[in-house]
Design a protein around this motif. Structure first.
Motif, mmCIF file in Angstrom:
data_model
loop_
_atom_site.group_PDB
_atom_site.id
_atom_site.type_symbol
_atom_site.label_atom_id
_atom_site.label_comp_id
_atom_site.label_asym_id
_atom_site.label_seq_id
_atom_site.Cartn_x
_atom_site.Cartn_y
_atom_site.Cartn_z
ATOM 1 N N ASP A 61 31.749 31.532 65.733
ATOM 2 C CA ASP A 61 31.864 32.388 66.916
ATOM 3 C C ASP A 61 32.621 33.656 66.535
ATOM 4 O OD1 ASP A 61 31.646 33.277 69.453
ATOM 5 O OD2 ASP A 61 32.891 31.719 70.380
ATOM 6 N N HIS A 62 32.671 34.573 67.479
ATOM 7 C CA HIS A 62 33.333 35.853 67.239
ATOM 8 C C HIS A 62 33.799 36.415 68.573
ATOM 9 C CE1 HIS A 62 34.278 39.732 65.491
ATOM 10 N NE2 HIS A 62 33.537 40.310 66.439
ATOM 11 N N SER A 63 34.994 37.012 68.553
ATOM 12 C CA SER A 63 35.556 37.625 69.756
ATOM 13 C C SER A 63 35.946 39.061 69.445
ATOM 14 C CB SER A 63 36.781 36.836 70.247
ATOM 15 O OG SER A 63 37.365 37.476 71.373
ATOM 16 N N THR A 64 35.335 39.991 70.151
ATOM 17 C CA THR A 64 35.640 41.403 69.920
ATOM 18 C C THR A 64 37.056 41.740 70.346
ATOM 19 O OG1 THR A 64 33.296 41.889 70.283
ATOM 20 C CG2 THR A 64 34.833 43.735 70.382
ATOM 21 N N LEU A 103 32.584 38.373 55.994
ATOM 22 C CA LEU A 103 31.185 38.658 55.634
ATOM 23 C C LEU A 103 30.694 37.729 54.529
ATOM 24 C CD1 LEU A 103 31.297 42.573 55.676
ATOM 25 C CD2 LEU A 103 30.305 41.064 57.405
ATOM 26 N N TRP A 104 31.583 37.419 53.564
ATOM 27 C CA TRP A 104 31.217 36.487 52.494
ATOM 28 C C TRP A 104 30.875 35.111 53.066
ATOM 29 C CZ3 TRP A 104 31.200 36.693 47.014
ATOM 30 C CH2 TRP A 104 31.135 35.451 46.377
ATOM 31 N N GLU A 105 31.677 34.651 54.006
ATOM 32 C CA GLU A 105 31.422 33.337 54.584
ATOM 33 C C GLU A 105 30.119 33.308 55.383
ATOM 34 O OE1 GLU A 105 35.783 31.302 55.228
ATOM 35 O OE2 GLU A 105 34.983 32.597 56.817
ATOM 36 N N ARG A 106 29.840 34.394 56.100
ATOM 37 C CA ARG A 106 28.615 34.415 56.920
ATOM 38 C C ARG A 106 27.348 34.483 56.065
ATOM 39 N NH1 ARG A 106 31.749 37.638 60.502
ATOM 40 N NH2 ARG A 106 30.877 39.581 59.663
#
Length: 284
Positions: free
Chosen positions: A63-66, A116-119
């Motif tokens: 997930d991601h939270s701006t 970014l590496w993990e994604r």
């Protein structure tokens, strides 16, 4: 594999947090009591660390939270602002302090790279499959290049052989034409010579009266076709049998089939080979 990106990010974060706390203590320690300066420094570092931990938790869940990301960058900018302000107000070594003022932003950038590496990270099996596909594509490309080079070399060899053969044929034709031209010139000089004409006249006049001294060269080149003779009416079987029998018994002993056929055609008669043989069998 994650250690390649996470270890630099952790090291940069630790260095920037320690540097931020030290700068706050030195900068604000002279204006306020040191416990207050310590609380301010720990607050900046704690807020930064808390938002970073929450970001990592969200990233682990996919997930991601701006909002959380914005808060984390805000704490990083605050830390950078504190370092820049201290560098500008410092009496000594201002350049050195200003040179390390970018460390909090660099730490946030490293965590961004790690995310970014993990994604984009893949499993070893997927990486092996990708390497296999790439190797197969390289192999196919190499085979295609080799095939094209071989075909080009073969075509070049074929063209060279054809060209050399054509050149040899052209040289032979040129030599033949030159020889024929020389022979033709010799014949023409012999025909046009006065002594040759008188010699031919003296030789041929006694044998064949009326022969002139003018003799023509053989034809060399295109000639006009001779119109074919009109074919006579076809012979009936009875007529053909009678002619075959007459020619066969025109000489004693009787002629063979081959001699009869030669005399039959020499006499101007026409019939197919099949009909002629059939008439011969009936007569003989």
């Amino acid at each position: 594999m994650n250690a390649k990106t996470v270890l630099p990010a952790v090291a940069m974060t630790a260095v920037s947090m320690v540097l931020t706390l030290a700068v706050v203590m030195m900068w604000l320690g002279t204006a306020v009591p040191w416990p207050v300066a310590l609380v301010v420094g720990l607050g900046i570092d704690g807020g930064w660390l808390a938002t970073l931990a929450y970001e990592r938790r969200l990233a682990a869940q996919g997930d991601h939270s701006t909002a959380v990301t914005a808060v984390g960058w805000s704490f990083g900018l605050i830390a950078t602002g504190v370092l820049v302000a201290h560098a500008l107000t410092a009496e000594h070594s201002a350049g050195a302090w200003l040179a390390v003022a970018w460390l909090p932003i660099a730490a946030k950038a490293l965590w961004l790279v790690h995310g970014l590496w993990e994604r984009t990270a893949l499993t070893p099996s997927a990486l092996g499959a990708i390497r296999g596909i790439q190797q197969e594509a390289r192999d196919e490309a190499a085979v295609a290049r080799a095939r094209l080079r071989a075909e080009a070399a073969t075509e070049e060899t074929r063209l060279t052989a054809v060209t050399q053969a054509g050149a040899r044929v052209a040289r032979v034709q040129a030599r033949t034409a030159d020889t024929l031209a020389g022979a033709w010139s010799t014949l023409e000089r012999a025909r046009a010579g006065e002594d040759t004409g008188r010699a031919l006249t003296s030789v041929t006049a006694r044998v064949t009266p009326g022969v002139t001294s003018r003799w023509e060269l053989p034809v060399w080149g295109p000639t006009e076709p001779v119109p074919a003779l009109d074919a006579g009416p076809a012979l009936t079987d009875a007529e053909l049998d009678a002619l075959v029998d007459q020619i066969r018994h025109s000489q004693t002993p009787a002629l063979s089939y081959r001699e009869m056929a030669v005399r039959f055609r020499a006499a101007g008669h026409s019939a197919s080979e099949v009909r002629l043989r059939a008439a011969w069998k009936r007569v003989a």
